[in-house]
Write a protein that holds these residues in place. Structure first.
Motif, PDB file in Angstrom:
ATOM      1  N   ARG A 172       1.465  23.263   4.760  1.00  0.00           N
ATOM      2  CA  ARG A 172       0.159  22.743   4.373  1.00  0.00           C
ATOM      3  C   ARG A 172       0.101  21.244   4.105  1.00  0.00           C
ATOM      4  O   ARG A 172      -0.819  20.572   4.531  1.00  0.00           O
ATOM      5  N   THR A 173       1.063  20.704   3.347  1.00  0.00           N
ATOM      6  CA  THR A 173       0.808  19.365   2.844  1.00  0.00           C
ATOM      7  C   THR A 173       1.762  18.298   3.357  1.00  0.00           C
ATOM      8  O   THR A 173       1.339  17.336   3.967  1.00  0.00           O
ATOM      9  N   GLY A 174       3.044  18.434   3.147  1.00  0.00           N
ATOM     10  CA  GLY A 174       3.952  17.333   3.430  1.00  0.00           C
ATOM     11  C   GLY A 174       3.795  16.265   2.371  1.00  0.00           C
ATOM     12  O   GLY A 174       3.059  16.438   1.390  1.00  0.00           O
ATOM     13  N   GLY A 175       4.515  15.166   2.532  1.00  0.00           N
ATOM     14  CA  GLY A 175       4.303  14.064   1.599  1.00  0.00           C
ATOM     15  C   GLY A 175       5.544  13.459   0.992  1.00  0.00           C
ATOM     16  O   GLY A 175       5.457  12.689   0.034  1.00  0.00           O
ATOM     17  N   SER A 176       6.741  13.735   1.551  1.00  0.00           N
ATOM     18  CA  SER A 176       7.954  13.221   0.901  1.00  0.00           C
ATOM     19  C   SER A 176       8.344  11.819   1.364  1.00  0.00           C
ATOM     20  O   SER A 176       9.274  11.246   0.809  1.00  0.00           O
ATOM     21  N   TYR A 177       7.645  11.231   2.350  1.00  0.00           N
ATOM     22  CA  TYR A 177       7.928   9.837   2.719  1.00  0.00           C
ATOM     23  C   TYR A 177       7.233   8.923   1.699  1.00  0.00           C
ATOM     24  O   TYR A 177       6.402   8.085   2.042  1.00  0.00           O
ATOM     25  N   ALA A 178       7.524   9.098   0.430  1.00  0.00           N
ATOM     26  CA  ALA A 178       6.796   8.405  -0.631  1.00  0.00           C
ATOM     27  C   ALA A 178       7.678   8.316  -1.874  1.00  0.00           C
ATOM     28  O   ALA A 178       8.666   9.042  -1.999  1.00  0.00           O
ATOM     29  N   GLU A 179       7.293   7.430  -2.785  1.00  0.00           N
ATOM     30  CA  GLU A 179       8.117   7.239  -3.980  1.00  0.00           C
ATOM     31  C   GLU A 179       8.061   8.420  -4.949  1.00  0.00           C
ATOM     32  O   GLU A 179       8.982   8.593  -5.746  1.00  0.00           O
ATOM     33  N   TYR A 180       6.984   9.217  -4.879  1.00  0.00           N
ATOM     34  CA  TYR A 180       6.866  10.388  -5.758  1.00  0.00           C
ATOM     35  C   TYR A 180       6.278  11.562  -4.977  1.00  0.00           C
ATOM     36  O   TYR A 180       5.460  11.364  -4.065  1.00  0.00           O
TER      37      TYR A 180
END
Ligand SMILES: NC(=O)c1ccc[n+]([C@@H]2O[C@H](COP(=O)([O-])OP(=O)(O)OC[C@H]3O[C@@H](n4cnc5c(N)ncnc54)[C@H](OP(=O)(O)O)[C@@H]3O)[C@@H](O)[C@H]2O)c1
Length: 343
Positions: free
Chosen positions: A120-128
């Motif tokens: 559904r989401t993804g989002g780990s290419y980020a600081e948090y």
């Protein structure tokens, strides 16, 4: 039964935790629309805030997987992108900033690795990232964050294929296509660990390494027709499909009657179920599940060196587009990882 002393939750008492509360904004590699690798760029976006049962984790490193590149290009799970800008990435290793309640087994300051909800989401290419606590485990202590970030999606997939679907066991005859990639190198090790006789397709440059990981036979796909060397296999784990050289269709010929064909890349072999039935073999697809308990088990195997993670190349977050370009060439050995914050 003894409870360990309660520690304050960082959300309510950030001064008590050894990780600071997150800022309002964070750096992330995002896309504003689907496109080629250049669509990935760095932006300052609002840092996520956890809701009930979620952990907030500062990401030290993030794994890169083919699903990220497919999604960025408008395939993969692009249909699930709720809005742009969108942050890609499912794998992470980092440090807990806040956990759901004071006695939670992963309190602030704990080094963890895990997978954000898939697909559904993804989002780990980020600081948090925020993530359900069920999708997280303690980072294997023998691994760096960069190494640990290469584990979750690929190793969970390998576990799901080899252990939960193929039920790997002593003497089982297993053929694994693309044994040198992210999923493949874990699958080879797990299958060998449980006693299977493992044949792998890969390029010749990876043969010695794959033998060290436990493969009994390595077939160079550039020069060898695997069906001339494999027969009566119990299981084929197909990480390629018919997108290259009809690997899926040809795999059905090498299974024993009633053997099991597992199709992994979504859409990699349309009509595989009917073709398998006609060939007298069983077939299934597979979808990875972000399971913290399995990650904990994999962590014990990694810490005991029964299983190893191989990190091919490490990129800074700023170079995420270069990481995608390299991955899309299709010849990564093991894993590609992004380094994001200090850790
Ligand atoms: N359904 C799911 O839940 C799920 C989960 C994870 C992954 N996947 C899919 O499974 C596939 C594999 O994922 P991955 O992370 O392992 O990919 P990957 O790491 O990018 O795989 C790269 C490897 O593929 C090998 N390869 C390329 N062409 C080959 C061929 N014709 N025959 C044999 N090997 C070949 C390369 O070996 P050489 O360098 O030796 O050429 C390279 O080591 C992807 O399509 C991915 O999207 C699906």
């Amino acid at each position: 039964m003894r409870f360990r002393p309660l520690r304050p939750n960082a959300t309510s008492a950030p001064e008590a935790a050894d990780t600071p509360a997150p800022p309002e904004l964070m750096r992330a590699a995002v896309i504003d629309a689907v496109g080629d690798a250049d669509a990935l760029h760095i932006a300052e976006i609002p840092a996520p805030r956890p809701v009930v049962s979620e952990l907030l984790v500062r990401v030290v490193a993030a794994g890169v997987n083919p699903i990220d590149a497919k999604t960025r290009a408008g395939r993969g799970v692009a249909a699930a992108i709720p809005a742009f800008p969108s942050t890609l990435g499912f794998d992470f290793s980092g440090v807990v900033v806040s956990s759901p309640y004071e006695a939670h087994p992963l309190p602030p300051g704990t080094e963890v690795y895990g997978m954000v909800p898939f697909p559904r989401t993804g989002g780990s290419y980020a600081e948090y990232v925020v993530v359900p606590s069920q999708s997280v485990a303690r980072k294997p202590s023998s691994l760096s964050h960069v190494e640990a970030a290469g584990v979750p999606l690929a190793a969970l997939t390998a576990w799901g294929l080899v252990v939960e679907t193929a039920h790997a066991h002593e003497g089982q005859r297993m053929l694994i296509h693309a044994g040198s990639g992210g999923v493949g190198h874990f699958a080879v090790q797990l299958a060998a660990y449980f006693g299977a006789h493992v044949t792998v397709t890969a390029s010749d440059r990876n043969a010695d390494w794959l033998h060290e990981l436990g493969a009994a036979v390595v077939l160079d796909y550039a020069t060898t027709r695997f069906e001339e060397h494999v027969r009566d296999a119990d299981v084929v784990i197909d990480l390629v499909g018919n997108t290259a050289d009809d690997i899926g269709t040809r795999s059905l010929q090498v299974l024993r009657p009633g053997g099991l064909y597992i199709m992994v890349p979504t859409g990699g072999f349309p009509g595989y179920a009917e073709a398998a039935e006609a060939a007298g073999v069983r077939a299934t697809s597979y979808k990875v599940v972000p399971d913290g308990d399995v990650l904990a088990t994999l962590g014990r195997l990694l810490d005991s060196s029964a299983v190893q993670v191989y990190v091919d190349t490490v990129y800074d977050l700023d170079d995420a587009s270069a990481a995608h370009t390299a991955l899309e060439h299709g010849h990564t050995r093991g894993k590609t990882v992004l380094r994001i914050t200090d850790g």
